[in-house]
Structure formats: structure tokens, C-alpha cells
Design a protein around this motif. Structure first.
Motif, PDB file in Angstrom:
ATOM      1  N   PRO A 117       0.824  -1.213   0.000  1.00  0.00           N
ATOM      2  CA  PRO A 117       0.000   0.000   0.000  1.00  0.00           C
ATOM      3  C   PRO A 117       0.855   1.259   0.000  1.00  0.00           C
ATOM      4  N   GLU A 118       0.434   2.255  -0.737  1.00  0.00           N
ATOM      5  CA  GLU A 118       1.206   3.484  -0.904  1.00  0.00           C
ATOM      6  C   GLU A 118       0.865   4.552   0.134  1.00  0.00           C
ATOM      7  N   GLN A 119      -0.162   4.354   0.931  1.00  0.00           N
ATOM      8  CA  GLN A 119      -0.556   5.371   1.904  1.00  0.00           C
ATOM      9  C   GLN A 119       0.564   5.654   2.902  1.00  0.00           C
ATOM     10  N   MET A 120       0.622   6.905   3.359  1.00  0.00           N
ATOM     11  CA  MET A 120       1.658   7.312   4.304  1.00  0.00           C
ATOM     12  C   MET A 120       1.317   6.870   5.725  1.00  0.00           C
ATOM     13  N   VAL A 121       2.345   6.404   6.430  1.00  0.00           N
ATOM     14  CA  VAL A 121       2.231   5.949   7.817  1.00  0.00           C
ATOM     15  C   VAL A 121       3.382   6.587   8.587  1.00  0.00           C
ATOM     16  N   GLN A 122       3.176   6.858   9.889  1.00  0.00           N
ATOM     17  CA  GLN A 122       4.260   7.390  10.718  1.00  0.00           C
ATOM     18  C   GLN A 122       4.471   6.530  11.958  1.00  0.00           C
ATOM     19  N   ASN A 123       5.616   6.735  12.608  1.00  0.00           N
ATOM     20  CA  ASN A 123       5.907   5.945  13.803  1.00  0.00           C
ATOM     21  C   ASN A 123       4.940   6.222  14.950  1.00  0.00           C
ATOM     22  N   ILE A 124       4.265   7.367  14.941  1.00  0.00           N
ATOM     23  CA  ILE A 124       3.257   7.623  15.975  1.00  0.00           C
ATOM     24  C   ILE A 124       2.008   6.764  15.767  1.00  0.00           C
ATOM     25  N   ASP A 125       1.943   6.031  14.655  1.00  0.00           N
ATOM     26  CA  ASP A 125       0.812   5.141  14.396  1.00  0.00           C
ATOM     27  C   ASP A 125       1.011   3.746  14.975  1.00  0.00           C
ATOM     28  N   ILE A 126       2.225   3.432  15.422  1.00  0.00           N
ATOM     29  CA  ILE A 126       2.499   2.089  15.945  1.00  0.00           C
ATOM     30  C   ILE A 126       1.671   1.805  17.197  1.00  0.00           C
ATOM     31  N   ALA A 127       1.723   2.705  18.168  1.00  0.00           N
ATOM     32  CA  ALA A 127       0.987   2.487  19.421  1.00  0.00           C
ATOM     33  C   ALA A 127      -0.522   2.355  19.183  1.00  0.00           C
ATOM     34  N   ILE A 186      -1.263  -1.152  17.624  1.00  0.00           N
ATOM     35  CA  ILE A 186      -1.136  -2.276  18.550  1.00  0.00           C
ATOM     36  C   ILE A 186      -2.254  -2.260  19.582  1.00  0.00           C
ATOM     37  N   LEU A 187      -2.579  -1.093  20.095  1.00  0.00           N
ATOM     38  CA  LEU A 187      -3.665  -1.006  21.075  1.00  0.00           C
ATOM     39  C   LEU A 187      -4.998  -1.425  20.455  1.00  0.00           C
ATOM     40  N   ALA A 188      -5.235  -1.033  19.220  1.00  0.00           N
ATOM     41  CA  ALA A 188      -6.491  -1.398  18.553  1.00  0.00           C
ATOM     42  C   ALA A 188      -6.605  -2.908  18.402  1.00  0.00           C
ATOM     43  N   GLU A 189      -5.502  -3.568  18.041  1.00  0.00           N
ATOM     44  CA  GLU A 189      -5.534  -5.019  17.876  1.00  0.00           C
ATOM     45  C   GLU A 189      -5.596  -5.753  19.212  1.00  0.00           C
ATOM     46  N   ALA A 190      -5.290  -5.039  20.284  1.00  0.00           N
ATOM     47  CA  ALA A 190      -5.428  -5.621  21.622  1.00  0.00           C
ATOM     48  C   ALA A 190      -6.807  -5.335  22.207  1.00  0.00           C
ATOM     49  N   GLY A 191      -7.633  -4.607  21.457  1.00  0.00           N
ATOM     50  CA  GLY A 191      -8.965  -4.271  21.939  1.00  0.00           C
ATOM     51  C   GLY A 191      -8.971  -3.167  22.966  1.00  0.00           C
ATOM     52  N   ILE A 192      -7.951  -2.310  22.921  1.00  0.00           N
ATOM     53  CA  ILE A 192      -7.821  -1.230  23.903  1.00  0.00           C
ATOM     54  C   ILE A 192      -8.052   0.111  23.210  1.00  0.00           C
ATOM     55  N   LYS A 193      -8.858   0.941  23.792  1.00  0.00           N
ATOM     56  CA  LYS A 193      -9.152   2.254  23.222  1.00  0.00           C
ATOM     57  C   LYS A 193      -7.914   3.147  23.265  1.00  0.00           C
ATOM     58  N   LYS A 194      -7.670   3.833  22.164  1.00  0.00           N
ATOM     59  CA  LYS A 194      -6.513   4.716  22.077  1.00  0.00           C
ATOM     60  C   LYS A 194      -6.696   5.926  22.986  1.00  0.00           C
ATOM     61  N   PRO A 195      -5.673   6.283  23.778  1.00  0.00           N
ATOM     62  CA  PRO A 195      -5.747   7.495  24.612  1.00  0.00           C
ATOM     63  C   PRO A 195      -5.882   8.740  23.748  1.00  0.00           C
ATOM     64  N   GLU A 196      -6.494   9.764  24.286  1.00  0.00           N
ATOM     65  CA  GLU A 196      -6.722  10.992  23.527  1.00  0.00           C
ATOM     66  C   GLU A 196      -5.430  11.737  23.203  1.00  0.00           C
ATOM     67  N   ASN A 197      -4.365  11.488  23.957  1.00  0.00           N
ATOM     68  CA  ASN A 197      -3.118  12.210  23.701  1.00  0.00           C
ATOM     69  C   ASN A 197      -2.258  11.567  22.620  1.00  0.00           C
ATOM     70  N   MET A 198      -2.796  10.576  21.920  1.00  0.00           N
ATOM     71  CA  MET A 198      -2.092   9.960  20.797  1.00  0.00           C
ATOM     72  C   MET A 198      -2.700  10.450  19.493  1.00  0.00           C
ATOM     73  N   PRO A 199      -1.999  11.288  18.720  1.00  0.00           N
ATOM     74  CA  PRO A 199      -2.557  11.818  17.477  1.00  0.00           C
ATOM     75  C   PRO A 199      -2.535  10.834  16.317  1.00  0.00           C
ATOM     76  N   GLY A 200      -1.817   9.713  16.460  1.00  0.00           N
ATOM     77  CA  GLY A 200      -1.726   8.747  15.378  1.00  0.00           C
ATOM     78  C   GLY A 200      -2.977   7.905  15.244  1.00  0.00           C
ATOM     79  N   VAL A 201      -2.993   7.059  14.213  1.00  0.00           N
ATOM     80  CA  VAL A 201      -4.143   6.187  13.943  1.00  0.00           C
ATOM     81  C   VAL A 201      -3.639   4.792  13.598  1.00  0.00           C
TER      82      VAL A 201
END
Length: 492
Positions: free
Chosen positions: A347-357, A360-375
Motif C-alpha cells: 500500500p502506498e498510503q503514508m504511515v508514521q511511527n506515531i501510528d504504531i501504538a 497495537i492497542l487497537a488489535e489488543a482491543g484497547i481504546k486509544k488514549p486521547e493524547n495519541m494523534p496517530g491512527v
């Protein structure tokens, strides 16, 4: 008695639908086993399957990409070890977590994403290079098992802090092999009733490169095709290309091709050392994947391989990282999970290292904290077109006392343009048309027809900084550690 088959049919359909909903709900809640493998200074295209270096062989990375996905447009927010690692662990930009360089200490108020996993019942482990500002090796929050070393570590005969106790290894013990052996051993000894998250963080392939003895000499005499911008600063062509003066000045510095790391080495010999050192990392991936297959975990485990920053090999007359050119800011990202998505994707879409957390949290079934700007980037892999697509990435690098050759940098990149803005230096900024000039050779910052683009991107950078509380540069006390003595530090 008259039987109403229509009512029965409706009941069965509703019951079946409820059963499917319930099973989906349960499946969604089921935490996924996750392995995150991080390597150091591995640029995005130095893998066999990319063809960038025809003689480089990385069969396990190739297999990971073929069975999973290779995301070629993956970027870090800061191309430097500590800031990038902090961004991975916190899901935040450097100016937010404030670990802005390799000396800046942890401010003490950060939460690492493995802490959320541990609270959710995961068994977590860390193996390898931590190197986040303070150079220490002490166990960190969020990991039920811990093995690390101080600072950059060493390639041979390391000392590991294993859950608070230091153990020294001799007899030419190679760090990549040791970490892999311990990581697989932990996978085998873990509590099988709990989901697991393993963070395998290699020292390799950080300079000075030292391959495993079995790999030394494998590529002796090999050469790379030097990049088209290799000689531009030497010939003076950079003036016509409108490059900044600081780029030309770097040529004879620590990070320049004419005085690499203050040595008079041949660049091809150094690249050979780099590639031979990378072979140990590739074998490490193979060892982990073989274990998962033997235990029947290879279909359901999410495996992510990534570099902490890129690396230039002669582009713009530079080596190493820190700058915002593609080779420095792009990193390899390989992802595999057959249960989650079909392999063979690029896939050609852009990804950043702030998207790692967030991923991983999404695949663990954990809601992402609001202070994480990544997706999460999983929708990119599964083909979910409803998910938002990243339209730009932002970049920041702060001037370092130890490496004053590179100025403070702020940048923005879209699919078509890159804008680089310098702070605290009397020099020109840069604008590149990535579609027509992927080598970033022709600086368009003075082009009358591009002024609206430069103004718009400059404004977007300030909007990004303002919205993420980054309008004040986080200054840190400069701390230098004496070589070989990580416990002794001096302030400057």
C-alpha cells in the motif's frame, strides 16, 4: 396443531443473527498476540526484495513482505534514535514527549503503550536497545520481563540487565543472536494462558557496523550505485540547484561523505559492513517466525518489523540521519498477520511511527488514549476504505550540542510535495516536487509559480505545532556521558 413455519423461520434467522453478532463481538474482544521488532538505522529500501542493492540478500524480510505487507511510505517524526523510540512508545510527537535528542531525559510523566497492554492482562517483554534519553538499562514500566543494556550497547560480549540483575556474556557472544535467543526462550516459557506482547529491539544496524563472524566478508568487494546527488555539493552544483549552504558544508563533517565519522574510509566498504550486519537481523526475524510456525501461532500473531530512523548513503553528499530527505526519514515497515489480512500488499498510503501504538492497542482491543494523534494502519491493510487516509506527515528535528552541523528542522510532506523549514540559521528553505523530482534534486523554493505552495505548507506546519502544543522549542540541559562509563555524566 397448525405450525406457522414463517414465524419459526423468522425466529431461526433472528437467533442465527444474534449468534453471529455474539461470536463477532467475542472475536473482536479477543486480544491478539503481537510481536514488534525494531531495528536501528535501517533505511526503507535496503532489503533484498526492493532491488535497491542487487547483491543484498534478506530472505526472511522478503518472506515477511510476501506473506504480509510492505508499506514503502512509512516515516518517522524525528530521524534520530531517542526521539523516534519515544514517539513509538508514547504515540506522541517529539515536542510533546520532549525527548528531543539522544541526551534529553525522560521527563517522568510519560506513559508507554505497553503499560496499557499490561493492565489489560497481557504478558509483556522487552529485549534490547532502550536508549531513550537517559542511556540507562533499568527495567521500564509496562514490561513484565526486561532485558536491556546501557546506551548504544556493544555488538560483542554485552552485559544485559535482566529484570534488575546484570549478566555479562563473553566468548564472542553476538548481541543480535543473544537477544533473539532470549526472546524466543521467553516466548516458549511465557504463561500460555495470557496473550503476549514482545518488543525485540536490536542494536543493529547502528554504526560502527560489526557483522556476526559468520557473515563477515560475505559481500567483500561489493559496490553500490552512488546516488545522483552524491557529487552535487562537491562540484558546486548545489548553488544552481538552490540547496542550502549547510548541506554543502556538511560534506567534510562527521555526517559528510568526504569525512564519514571522521574517518577516511571508502563509502562502499562501509556499506558492505552495514549490509553484512543487517544479515544478523534478517536471521533473527527468521528465527522468530520459525518459532511461531512450530507452535501454530504464525497465522494469528501480528508481527511488525520497523526501523527507528532511515539512513543516507551519499544522497546530497550526506550519510547517517537527522535531515528530512527521504532516505533519512523513511523507514522499513513490514507487517504480517494472515488471520487479519491477505498477504502480498504494498500500500502506498503514508504511515508514521506515531501510528504504531494506536495500531497495537487497537488489535489488543484497547481504546486509544486521547493524547495519541496517530491512527491504526490496519484499515490500510484490510482495505477498509471508510478509514481516514493520512494526507500529510510532519517532521521536526532540534539542533544538538554534539552534532551542530545540522540545524533545527521543521517539515511537511504530502504525496506530491515536501517543504523543509529551517530555524536559527541564515540559509534557504527547501521545496521539492516529489512526483517529478523523487531524488529531491531541484529546490523550487524560489520558483514564482510555487510560492503559494510554500506559503500554504509553511502555514500548515505552524498550525500543526500550535494544535499540538509545539510552539515553544523544548530546551534540555546538555549531558555528555564519558565513553565506556554510562554512570558518569557531565553537564555542559
Amino acid at each position: 396443531m397448525k405450525i406457522n413455519f414463517g414465524i419459526i423461520l423468522c425466529f431461526l434467522l433472528v437467533a442465527n443473527g444474534y449468534s453471529q453478532m455474539k461470536s463477532k463481538k467475542i472475536a473482536k474482544k479477543k486480544p491478539r498476540n503481537i510481536i514488534f521488532i525494531l531495528t536501528d538505522d535501517h533505511r526503507y529500501d535496503y532489503m533484498g526484495f526492493t532491488g535497491k542493492v542487487p547483491w543484498l540478500e534478506t530472505p526472511n524480510m522478503d518472506k515477511l513482505a510476501a506473506e504480509g505487507a510492505y508499506l514503502p511510505n512509512t516515516f518517522v517524526t524525528t530521524s534520530l534514535c531517542s526521539p523516534s523510540r519515544a514517539s513509538i512508545l508514547t504515540g506522541q510527537y517529539s515536542h510533546t514527549h520532549t525527548i528531543v535528542d539522544n541526551q534529553a531525559p525522560d521527563p517522568g510523566n510519560l506513559t508507554y503503550f505497553p503499560e496499557y497492554l499490561e493492565k489489560a492482562g497481557y504478558q509483556t517483554s522487552f529485549f534490547g536497545k532502550w536508549h531513550m534519553g537517559d542511556h540507562g538499562d533499568d527495567p521500564q514500566p509496562g514490561f513484565t520481563h526486561w532485558e536491556s543494556f546501557p546506551g548504544q550497547g556493544v555488538y560483542y560480549n554485552p552485559t544485559l540487565n535482566i529484570n534488575g540483575s546484570r549478566v555479562s556474556y563473553e566468548d564472542s557472544t553476538y548481541i543480535t543472536d543473544l537477544l533473539t535467543e532470549h526472546a524466543v526462550d521467553w516466548l516458549d516459557r511465557r504463561d500460555k494462558k495470557k496473550p503476549f506482547f514482545m518488543y525485540l529491539s536490536h542494536k543493529a544496524v547502528h554504526a560502527g557496523f560489526k557483522p556476526a563472524r559468520r557473515h563477515k566478508g560475505k559481500y567483500k568487494g561489493k559496490r553500490i550505485d552512488l546516488p545522483i546527488t552524491y557529487d552535487q555539493t562537491k562540484t558546486g552544483a548545489y548553488r544552481n540547484l538552490k540547496w542550502p549552504q549547510w548541506v554543502a558544508d556538511q560534506r567534510v563533517s562527521w555526517h559528510g561523505v568526504d569525512y564519514m565519522y571522521h574517518e577516511n574510509r571508502d563509502i562502499h566498504e562501509m556499506v558492505v559492513d552495514y549490509c553484512e550486519t543487517l544479515l544478523g537481523v534478517d536471521e533473527s526475524i527468521g528465527t522468530v517466525m520459525d518459532y511461531l510456525k512450530r507452535k501454530g501461532l504464525d497465522e494469528s500473531t501480528l508481527v511488525i518489523y520497523m526501523g527507528d530512523n532511515g539512513f543516507s548513503w551519499g544522497e546530497h553528499g550526506l550519510i547517517d540521519k537527522r535531515h528530512f530527505y527521504e532516505e533519512s526519514v523513511k523507514v522499513p515497515l513490514l507487517v504480517r498477520c494472515p488471520e487479519l489480512f491477505k498477504g502480498g500488499k504494498t500500500p502506498e498510503q503514508m504511515v508514521q511511527n506515531i501510528d504504531i501504538a494506536p495500531t497495537i492497542l487497537a488489535e489488543a482491543g484497547i481504546k486509544k488514549p486521547e493524547n495519541m494523534p496517530g491512527v491504526s494502519f490496519v484499515p490500510i491493510l484490510t482495505g477498509d476504505t471508510r478509514a481516514a487516509v493520512r494526507k500529510e506527515v510532519f517532521y521536526e528535528y532540534y539542533w544538538e550540542y554534539d552534532f551542530p552541523m545540522t540545524p533545527t528542522v521543521f517539515g511537511m510532506r504530502t504525496d506530491t510535495y515536501k517543504y523543509i523549514k529551517y530555524h536559527g540559521i541564515w540559509d534557504r528553505n527547501e521545496l521539492y516536487d516529489l512526483t517529478n523530482d523523487p531524488d529531491e534534486m531541484y529546490n523550487l523554493i524560489s520558483d514564482p509559480d510555487k510560492q503559494h505552495i510554500a506559503r500554504s505548507m509553511s502555514s500548515s506546519i505552524y498550525d500543526w505545532l500550535r494544535q499540538t502544543n509545539g510552539m515553544q522549542i523544548p530546551l534540555k540541559r546538555t549531558v555528555k556521558y564519558r565513553f565506556g562509563d554510562y554512570l558518569h555524566k557531565e553537564e555542559y
